[in-house]
Write an enzyme that holds these catalytic residues in place. Structure first.
Site, short mmCIF file in Angstrom:
data_model
loop_
_atom_site.label_atom_id
_atom_site.label_comp_id
_atom_site.label_asym_id
_atom_site.label_seq_id
_atom_site.Cartn_x
_atom_site.Cartn_y
_atom_site.Cartn_z
N HIS A 1 -9.32 1.05 5.22
CA HIS A 1 -8.03 1.22 5.91
C HIS A 1 -8.23 2.16 7.10
CE1 HIS A 1 -3.90 2.31 6.74
NE2 HIS A 1 -3.53 1.24 6.06
N SER B 1 4.00 -2.42 10.13
CA SER B 1 5.44 -2.51 10.36
C SER B 1 6.05 -3.85 9.92
CB SER B 1 5.78 -2.21 11.82
OG SER B 1 5.43 -0.86 12.14
N GLU C 1 -4.76 -5.04 10.63
CA GLU C 1 -3.73 -4.02 10.82
C GLU C 1 -3.98 -3.30 12.15
OE1 GLU C 1 -2.02 -2.89 6.63
OE2 GLU C 1 -3.53 -1.45 7.26
N GLU D 1 -6.57 4.51 8.15
CA GLU D 1 -6.34 5.94 7.85
C GLU D 1 -7.57 6.56 7.20
OE1 GLU D 1 -2.66 5.28 5.76
OE2 GLU D 1 -1.71 4.72 7.66
N GLY E 1 3.23 2.03 10.69
CA GLY E 1 4.23 3.08 10.54
C GLY E 1 5.01 3.39 11.80
N ASN F 1 0.86 -1.18 0.00
CA ASN F 1 0.00 0.00 0.00
C ASN F 1 0.90 1.23 0.00
OD1 ASN F 1 -1.78 2.06 0.54
ND2 ASN F 1 -2.35 1.33 2.59
N LYS G 1 0.01 4.25 -0.12
CA LYS G 1 -0.62 5.41 0.52
C LYS G 1 -0.44 6.66 -0.36
CE LYS G 1 -0.05 3.02 4.85
NZ LYS G 1 0.12 3.05 6.30
#
Ligand code: 13P
Length: 248
Positions: free
Chosen positions: A92, A208, A163, A94, A169, A8, A10
């Site tokens: 996701h 990660s 996730e 985010e 991250g 991904n 992003k």
């Protein structure tokens, strides 16, 4: 089941980054697992062109639940297909956080994506506060209940990515036992929802993942691949993760 190494990108990458795609394809001209990159929408068509005839598939990072219409700034599942995508990431964390996406909206998008012929990668995951409060399995169960489509369609048309929000991250990951526990819970939930055929649905871990931890994660039961963020941007980082999956 063929496992899936998904990247991904992003909101990263411009035309110059297509060199990384060429390098990745050169590193894995044929693989025993599926290999997918999901770039920003601006790059989907160009990446799909680069990937033509290779082992790499291309996906979007979101789509609208409607096929077309007055939705400024959005793109539909059909448009992703038209641009050469075969997959789309939905829900996701985010997008759930930045765009206030609800489980119901993610479900509507998932139905639209599958109707357009895309494989939907539905993301779920707990926040750190939810994990600390001992609510991880309940949160994941609720997200699955609300976000998954009523019908699975083919087992390979639906993928779930676990996730943990706090692992994205950050360089931090759950313990292997914690990953295995959540993946077993997800497997049981999808079998309960769709029947035994959901044994063949791919469950990805994301958060990660890098070359140094990939093999241990891929060795876990019910982990059928990974959804990789930062380490999917460079072929030198992503190719070893794909290699670890082919050896899992
Ligand atoms: P990182 O691999 O950068 O932690 O991101 C994971 C992710 O959010 C993939 O969708």
């Amino acid at each position: 089941m063929r496992k899936l190494a998904a990247g991904n990108w992003k909101m990263n990458g411009s035309a110059a980054a297509l060199a990384e795609v060429k390098a990745l394809i050169a590193a894995h001209p044929a693989t025993s697992c599926d290999m997918l990159l999901c770039p920003p929408a601006t790059l989907v068509a160009r990446m799909a062109e680069v990937a033509t005839g290779s082992a790499l598939s291309v996906g979007g990072q979101d789509c609208h639940a409607q096929g077309s219409g007055a939705h400024t700034g959005d793109i539909s599942a059909q448009m992703l297909v038209d641009a050469g995508a075969s997959h789309v990431i939905l829900g996701h964390s985010e997008r759930r956080a930045d765009h206030l996406e609800t489980d119901a909206l993610v479900q509507a998008k998932t139905i639209a994506a599958q109707a357009a012929g895309l494989t939907a990668i539905v993301c779920v995951g707990e926040t750190e506060a939810q994990r600390d409060a001992g609510k991880t399995l309940a949160v994941i169960g609720g997200q699955l209940d609300g976000s998954l489509p009523p019908d699975m369609n083919r087992p390979d048309a639906l993928v779930i990515a676990y996730e943990p929000v706090w692992a994205i991250g950050t360089g931090r990951t759950p313990t292997l036992d914690e990953v295995a526990e959540v993946h077993a819970h997800i497997r049981a939930a999808v079998i309960n929802r769709y029947g035994a055929a959901a044994q063949g649905m791919r469950l990805l871990y994301g958060g990660s993942v890098k070359a140094s931890n990939a093999a241990a994660i891929f060795a876990l039961p019910n982990v059928d691949g990974a959804l990789v963020g930062g380490a999917s941007l460079k072929a030198a980082d992503f190719a070893p993760i794909v290699a670890a999956l082919t050896q899992a």
